[in-house]
Design an enzyme around this catalytic site. Structure first.
Site, PDB file in Angstrom:
ATOM      1  N   SER A  14    -117.121  -9.254  49.957  1.00  0.00           N
ATOM      2  CA  SER A  14    -116.616 -10.323  49.095  1.00  0.00           C
ATOM      3  C   SER A  14    -115.130 -10.064  48.860  1.00  0.00           C
ATOM      4  CB  SER A  14    -117.351 -10.329  47.744  1.00  0.00           C
ATOM      5  OG  SER A  14    -118.703 -10.664  47.940  1.00  0.00           O
TER       6      SER A  14
ATOM      7  N   ASN B  59    -120.126  14.564  41.277  1.00  0.00           N
ATOM      8  CA  ASN B  59    -119.897  13.525  42.289  1.00  0.00           C
ATOM      9  C   ASN B  59    -119.537  14.138  43.630  1.00  0.00           C
ATOM     10  OD1 ASN B  59    -119.854  10.792  43.086  1.00  0.00           O
ATOM     11  ND2 ASN B  59    -117.612  10.751  42.993  1.00  0.00           N
TER      12      ASN B  59
ATOM     13  N   SER C 127    -102.618   8.431  38.453  1.00  0.00           N
ATOM     14  CA  SER C 127    -102.968   7.223  39.220  1.00  0.00           C
ATOM     15  C   SER C 127    -101.961   6.118  38.939  1.00  0.00           C
ATOM     16  CB  SER C 127    -104.378   6.759  38.801  1.00  0.00           C
ATOM     17  OG  SER C 127    -104.642   5.451  39.270  1.00  0.00           O
TER      18      SER C 127
ATOM     19  N   ARG D  90    -111.722 -10.586  40.752  1.00  0.00           N
ATOM     20  CA  ARG D  90    -112.401  -9.552  39.971  1.00  0.00           C
ATOM     21  C   ARG D  90    -111.649  -9.373  38.658  1.00  0.00           C
ATOM     22  NH1 ARG D  90    -112.825  -3.625  42.713  1.00  0.00           N
ATOM     23  NH2 ARG D  90    -110.546  -3.827  42.538  1.00  0.00           N
TER      24      ARG D  90
ATOM     25  N   ASP E  92    -116.024  23.128  40.340  1.00  0.00           N
ATOM     26  CA  ASP E  92    -116.543  21.765  40.427  1.00  0.00           C
ATOM     27  C   ASP E  92    -117.974  21.737  39.887  1.00  0.00           C
ATOM     28  OD1 ASP E  92    -115.730  19.198  42.691  1.00  0.00           O
ATOM     29  OD2 ASP E  92    -117.559  19.187  41.480  1.00  0.00           O
TER      30      ASP E  92
ATOM     31  N   TYR F 100    -110.749   4.271  32.053  1.00  0.00           N
ATOM     32  CA  TYR F 100    -110.357   5.232  33.091  1.00  0.00           C
ATOM     33  C   TYR F 100    -108.828   5.344  33.160  1.00  0.00           C
ATOM     34  CZ  TYR F 100    -108.895   7.011  37.549  1.00  0.00           C
ATOM     35  OH  TYR F 100    -108.226   7.722  38.525  1.00  0.00           O
TER      36      TYR F 100
ATOM     37  N   LYS G  44    -106.104   8.497  32.111  1.00  0.00           N
ATOM     38  CA  LYS G  44    -105.027   9.064  32.946  1.00  0.00           C
ATOM     39  C   LYS G  44    -103.688   9.011  32.192  1.00  0.00           C
ATOM     40  CE  LYS G  44    -107.262  10.244  36.622  1.00  0.00           C
ATOM     41  NZ  LYS G  44    -107.386  11.653  37.001  1.00  0.00           N
TER      42      LYS G  44
HETATM   43  P1  NAD Z   1    -114.260  12.514  43.433  1.00  0.00           P
HETATM   44  O1  NAD Z   1    -115.238  11.995  42.437  1.00  0.00           O
HETATM   45  O2  NAD Z   1    -114.637  12.589  44.860  1.00  0.00           O
HETATM   46  O3  NAD Z   1    -113.780  13.973  43.008  1.00  0.00           O
HETATM   47  C1  NAD Z   1    -113.763  14.378  41.672  1.00  0.00           C
HETATM   48  C2  NAD Z   1    -114.462  15.735  41.640  1.00  0.00           C
HETATM   49  O4  NAD Z   1    -114.433  16.257  40.325  1.00  0.00           O
HETATM   50  C3  NAD Z   1    -115.938  15.643  42.063  1.00  0.00           C
HETATM   51  O5  NAD Z   1    -116.220  16.627  43.018  1.00  0.00           O
HETATM   52  C4  NAD Z   1    -116.709  15.901  40.760  1.00  0.00           C
HETATM   53  O6  NAD Z   1    -117.930  16.565  40.995  1.00  0.00           O
HETATM   54  C5  NAD Z   1    -115.711  16.762  39.990  1.00  0.00           C
HETATM   55  N1  NAD Z   1    -115.817  16.680  38.524  1.00  0.00           N
HETATM   56  C6  NAD Z   1    -115.827  15.555  37.769  1.00  0.00           C
HETATM   57  N2  NAD Z   1    -115.911  15.888  36.462  1.00  0.00           N
HETATM   58  C7  NAD Z   1    -115.917  17.270  36.394  1.00  0.00           C
HETATM   59  C8  NAD Z   1    -115.988  18.210  35.347  1.00  0.00           C
HETATM   60  N3  NAD Z   1    -116.091  17.835  34.070  1.00  0.00           N
HETATM   61  N4  NAD Z   1    -115.963  19.536  35.653  1.00  0.00           N
HETATM   62  C9  NAD Z   1    -115.881  19.946  36.948  1.00  0.00           C
HETATM   63  N5  NAD Z   1    -115.828  19.090  38.006  1.00  0.00           N
HETATM   64  C10 NAD Z   1    -115.838  17.767  37.715  1.00  0.00           C
HETATM   65  O7  NAD Z   1    -112.933  11.653  43.244  1.00  0.00           O
HETATM   66  P2  NAD Z   1    -111.570  11.724  44.076  1.00  0.00           P
HETATM   67  O8  NAD Z   1    -111.377  10.370  44.677  1.00  0.00           O
HETATM   68  O9  NAD Z   1    -111.526  12.934  44.917  1.00  0.00           O
HETATM   69  O10 NAD Z   1    -110.506  11.856  42.883  1.00  0.00           O
HETATM   70  C11 NAD Z   1    -110.008  13.113  42.524  1.00  0.00           C
HETATM   71  C12 NAD Z   1    -109.038  12.860  41.391  1.00  0.00           C
HETATM   72  O11 NAD Z   1    -108.038  11.934  41.819  1.00  0.00           O
HETATM   73  C13 NAD Z   1    -109.699  12.218  40.161  1.00  0.00           C
HETATM   74  O12 NAD Z   1    -109.137  12.786  38.987  1.00  0.00           O
HETATM   75  C14 NAD Z   1    -109.311  10.747  40.261  1.00  0.00           C
HETATM   76  O13 NAD Z   1    -109.237  10.131  38.989  1.00  0.00           O
HETATM   77  C15 NAD Z   1    -107.951  10.851  40.899  1.00  0.00           C
HETATM   78  N6  NAD Z   1    -107.556   9.637  41.616  1.00  0.00           N
HETATM   79  C16 NAD Z   1    -108.362   9.149  42.608  1.00  0.00           C
HETATM   80  C17 NAD Z   1    -107.984   7.970  43.277  1.00  0.00           C
HETATM   81  C18 NAD Z   1    -108.845   7.388  44.361  1.00  0.00           C
HETATM   82  O14 NAD Z   1    -108.670   6.206  44.703  1.00  0.00           O
HETATM   83  N7  NAD Z   1    -109.777   8.151  44.930  1.00  0.00           N
HETATM   84  C19 NAD Z   1    -106.801   7.317  42.937  1.00  0.00           C
HETATM   85  C20 NAD Z   1    -106.023   7.852  41.919  1.00  0.00           C
HETATM   86  C21 NAD Z   1    -106.408   9.020  41.266  1.00  0.00           C
HETATM   87  C1  WQD Z   2    -108.241  -3.004  46.352  1.00  0.00           C
HETATM   88  C2  WQD Z   2    -108.115  -4.492  46.632  1.00  0.00           C
HETATM   89  C3  WQD Z   2    -109.442  -5.860  45.195  1.00  0.00           C
HETATM   90  C4  WQD Z   2    -113.291  -4.400  46.707  1.00  0.00           C
HETATM   91  C5  WQD Z   2    -108.779   1.257  42.207  1.00  0.00           C
HETATM   92  C6  WQD Z   2    -108.606   1.824  40.836  1.00  0.00           C
HETATM   93  C7  WQD Z   2    -107.468   2.799  40.833  1.00  0.00           C
HETATM   94  C8  WQD Z   2    -107.675   3.847  41.913  1.00  0.00           C
HETATM   95  C9  WQD Z   2    -107.841   3.183  43.265  1.00  0.00           C
HETATM   96  C10 WQD Z   2    -108.684   5.746  40.840  1.00  0.00           C
HETATM   97  C11 WQD Z   2    -108.031  -5.341  45.366  1.00  0.00           C
HETATM   98  C12 WQD Z   2    -109.912  -5.971  46.655  1.00  0.00           C
HETATM   99  C13 WQD Z   2    -111.940  -4.592  46.502  1.00  0.00           C
HETATM  100  C14 WQD Z   2    -114.067  -5.462  47.249  1.00  0.00           C
HETATM  101  C15 WQD Z   2    -112.098  -6.828  47.361  1.00  0.00           C
HETATM  102  N1  WQD Z   2    -108.795   4.667  41.640  1.00  0.00           N
HETATM  103  N2  WQD Z   2    -111.361  -5.776  46.836  1.00  0.00           N
HETATM  104  N3  WQD Z   2    -113.437  -6.646  47.565  1.00  0.00           N
HETATM  105  O1  WQD Z   2    -108.555  -1.840  42.342  1.00  0.00           O
HETATM  106  O2  WQD Z   2    -106.443  -1.317  43.686  1.00  0.00           O
HETATM  107  O3  WQD Z   2    -107.638   0.529  42.542  1.00  0.00           O
HETATM  108  O4  WQD Z   2    -108.961   2.296  43.149  1.00  0.00           O
HETATM  109  O5  WQD Z   2    -107.708   6.155  40.309  1.00  0.00           O
HETATM  110  O6  WQD Z   2    -107.408   3.404  39.571  1.00  0.00           O
HETATM  111  O7  WQD Z   2    -108.258   0.768  39.963  1.00  0.00           O
HETATM  112  O8  WQD Z   2    -108.657  -0.533  44.520  1.00  0.00           O
HETATM  113  O9  WQD Z   2    -110.144  -0.666  46.460  1.00  0.00           O
HETATM  114  O10 WQD Z   2    -111.020  -1.446  44.210  1.00  0.00           O
HETATM  115  O11 WQD Z   2    -109.311  -2.828  45.426  1.00  0.00           O
HETATM  116  O12 WQD Z   2    -111.553  -7.902  47.646  1.00  0.00           O
HETATM  117  O13 WQD Z   2    -115.313  -5.345  47.443  1.00  0.00           O
HETATM  118  O14 WQD Z   2    -109.270  -4.920  47.332  1.00  0.00           O
HETATM  119  O15 WQD Z   2    -109.475  -7.132  44.563  1.00  0.00           O
HETATM  120  O16 WQD Z   2    -107.154  -6.418  45.618  1.00  0.00           O
HETATM  121  P1  WQD Z   2    -107.793  -0.923  43.235  1.00  0.00           P
HETATM  122  P2  WQD Z   2    -109.886  -1.332  45.164  1.00  0.00           P
END
Ligand code: NAD
Ligand code: WQD
Length: 337
Positions: free
Chosen positions: A216, A35, A124, A294, A31, A149, A153
Site C-alpha cells: 500500500s 527484538n 533519529s 498514513r 542485548d 518514540y 529520542k
Molecule cells: P533493533 O530492534 O533491530 O535493535 C535494537 C536492539 O536493542 C535489539 O537487539 C533489542 O533486543 C535491543 N534492546 C531493546 N531494548 C533493550 C534493553 N532495554 N536492554 C537491552 N537491549 C535492548 O533496531 P535497529 O533498527 O537495529 O535500531 C537500533 C537503534 O537505532 C535503535 O535505538 C533505534 O531507535 C535506532 N534507529 C533505528 C532506525 C531504523 O530505521 N532502523 C532509524 C533511526 C534510529
Molecule cells: C518511508 C516512506 C511512507 C510503508 C520511520 C520512523 C523513523 C525511523 C525510520 C526509527 C513513507 C511510505 C511506508 C508502507 C508506504 N525509524 N510507506 N507504505 O516513516 O520515514 O521513518 O523509519 O528511528 O523514526 O519514523 O520510514 O519506511 O515507515 O516510510 O508507502 O507500507 O514509505 O509513507 O513515505 P519513515 P517508513
C-alpha cells in the site's frame, strides 16, 4: 580496547559489530534479545571469523551493567539499545519511555560509576519532526516530534547534552540516522521484522518474495516529484561505517561536549522510485495500490550530510541499486531459513 555495544544483536548493531571487529575494535554486546535472535551473533562470527563477547541483559538492570563494566571496562559505549516502532510507541508510551529513557539513564549512571565518558548514541531524523528546510542541517530545530518514540529520542539527546555540559570530560556524538535499509552483502545479517513490517523496504522485500500480496503506497498527493513520500535511504553498511568513524574519532581526539551529526546520503527517493529500483535490482514485480496517507507522515525528509563529511570524514558510498540488491539477497536468505 573494548567498546560496549548496547543493542548489538539487532539490525544496525550486528552491522556495527562487523565494522568494529574488522577495524580491530573489540565489541562487548549487551542485548536483552527483545527484538533479536542470538543466531545473528553467530552469523557475525561467520563474517568476521570471531565471536563477539555477548552478555544477555537489559540496560535497565543496574546489576547487569555493573558486572559488565567490572568485567570489561569499556573505553566507550555505542548505545543502540531501544524500542523503535513508531506506531507501537503511540499505543505503549510508558513502555517506550521506560525502555529508552530510563534505560539510557541507568546506562549513564553506570558509565559515571566506572569513569566511562564516551558515548555514541543512535538518534533519529525523527527528532526534526516536520522539517521547515530541506535538506535538513543539524542546526534545524528539533523537538517537534509527533510520537513517543521520536520524543524519546529527542529527550535522550537533551539528557546527553546536559550530561556533557555538566562533565567537562564527557564526549557525546548523537548520530541522527535517516532511513537505513539493505543488508550486509554476505546475505547473512539484515533486518527480519516480526509480523507485518512497518517500514517501506522490508514491506517491499516481502511482496517481492511472495510473502505479502501487495504494497500500500501511503498517499500519492504529496508535493513531491511523483506525489509519494520522499525519504533519505542509506545502506546499513554505510551507516555502520559512520558509527566506526564516530568511535574512531572519539578515541583519537579529545574533543569533549555534545555533537549531533546526520547520517544520510543527502538524496531524497520517493516511494515509487524505491519500488522501481527494487524491481530492477531483484527482477521481481512489486505489486502495489495507492492507499490513503498514513497519519503522522511527512512529505519529504532528507539530510544535509556535509557535517558528517567534515567531522567524521564519512559519506555514504553505496547507491540505491546496491541497497536493493543486498536487501533482496537477505530476503531470499531469510525466506529459505
Ligand atoms: P533493533 O530492534 O533491530 O535493535 C535494537 C536492539 O536493542 C535489539 O537487539 C533489542 O533486543 C535491543 N534492546 C531493546 N531494548 C533493550 C534493553 N532495554 N536492554 C537491552 N537491549 C535492548 O533496531 P535497529 O533498527 O537495529 O535500531 C537500533 C537503534 O537505532 C535503535 O535505538 C533505534 O531507535 C535506532 N534507529 C533505528 C532506525 C531504523 O530505521 N532502523 C532509524 C533511526 C534510529
Ligand atoms: C518511508 C516512506 C511512507 C510503508 C520511520 C520512523 C523513523 C525511523 C525510520 C526509527 C513513507 C511510505 C511506508 C508502507 C508506504 N525509524 N510507506 N507504505 O516513516 O520515514 O521513518 O523509519 O528511528 O523514526 O519514523 O520510514 O519506511 O515507515 O516510510 O508507502 O507500507 O514509505 O509513507 O513515505 P519513515 P517508513
Amino acid at each position: 580496547m573494548k567498546v560496549l555495544v548496547t543493542g548489538g544483536a539487532g539490525y544496525i548493531g550486528t552491522h556495527c559489530l562487523v565494522e568494529l571487529m574488522q577495524a580491530g575494535i573489540e565489541p562487548v554486546v549487551l542485548d536483552n534479545l527483545s527484538n533479536a535472535d542470538p543466531s545473528a551473533l553467530a552469523r557475525v562470527e561467520q563474517i568476521t571469523g570471531q565471536a563477539p563477547i555477548f552478555i544477555e541483559g537489559d540496560i535497565r538492570d543496574h546489576r547487569v551493567l555493573e558486572l559488565t563494566f567490572q568485567a570489561h571496562r569499556p573505553q566507550a559505549v555505542l548505545h543502540l539499545a531501544g524500542l523503535k516502532a513508531v506506531g507501537e510507541s503511540v499505543e505503549k508510551p510508558l513502555e517506550y519511555y521506560d525502555n529508552n529513557i530510563a534505560g539510557t539513564l541507568q546506562l549513564l549512571h553506570t558509565m559515571r560509576e566506572y569513569q566511562c565518558r564516551q558515548i555514541v548514541f543512535s538518534s533519529s531524523a525523527t527528532v526534526y519532526g516536520d522539517p521547515q528546510t530541506l535538506p535538513i542541517p543539524e542546526s534545524a530545530p528539533i523537538g517537534g516530534t509527533t510520537n513517543p518514540y521520536g520524543t524519546s529520542k529527542y529527550m535522550i539527546e537533551r539528557i546527553l547534552s546536559d550530561w556533557a555540559h555538566a562533565d567537562p570530560q564527557a564526549q557525546v556524538i548523537a548520530l541522527r540516522y535517516f532511513n537505513p535499509v539493505g543488508a550486509h552483502p554476505s546475505g547473512l545479517i539484515g533486518e527480519d521484522p516480526k509480523g507485518l513490517p512497518n517500514n517501506l523496504m522490508p514491506f517491499i522485500q516481502k511482496v517481492a518474495v511472495g510473502e505479502l500480496e501487495q504494497l500500500s503506497v501511503f498517499g500519492d498527493d504529496y508535493d513531491t516529484i511523483d506525489g509519494t513520500g520522499v525519504r533519505d535511504y542509506l545502506h546499513v553498511v554505510d551507516l555502520a561505517k559512520g558509527h566506526l568513524a564516530a568511535i574512531q574519532r572519539m578515541l583519537r581526539e579529545s574533543d569533549t561536549g555534545f555533537e549531533a551529526i546526520n547520517l544520510g546520503t543527502g538524496n531524497g527517493i520517493s516511494v515509487l522510485q524505491m519500488v522501481n529500483a527494487f524491481e530492477r535490482a531483484s527482477d521481481q514485480t512489486v505489486a502495489y495500490q495507492i492507499a490513503p496517507r498514513r497519519p503522522g507522515d511527512i512529505a519529504a525528509c532528507y539530510a544535509d550530510a556535509s557535517c558528517a563529511l567534515d567531522k567524521l570524514n564519512w559519506r555514504a558510498e553505496l547507491d540505491l541499486t546496491q541497497m536493493c540488491q543486498d536487501a533482496w539477497r537477505w530476503q531470499q536468505f531469510i525466506a529459505g531459513k
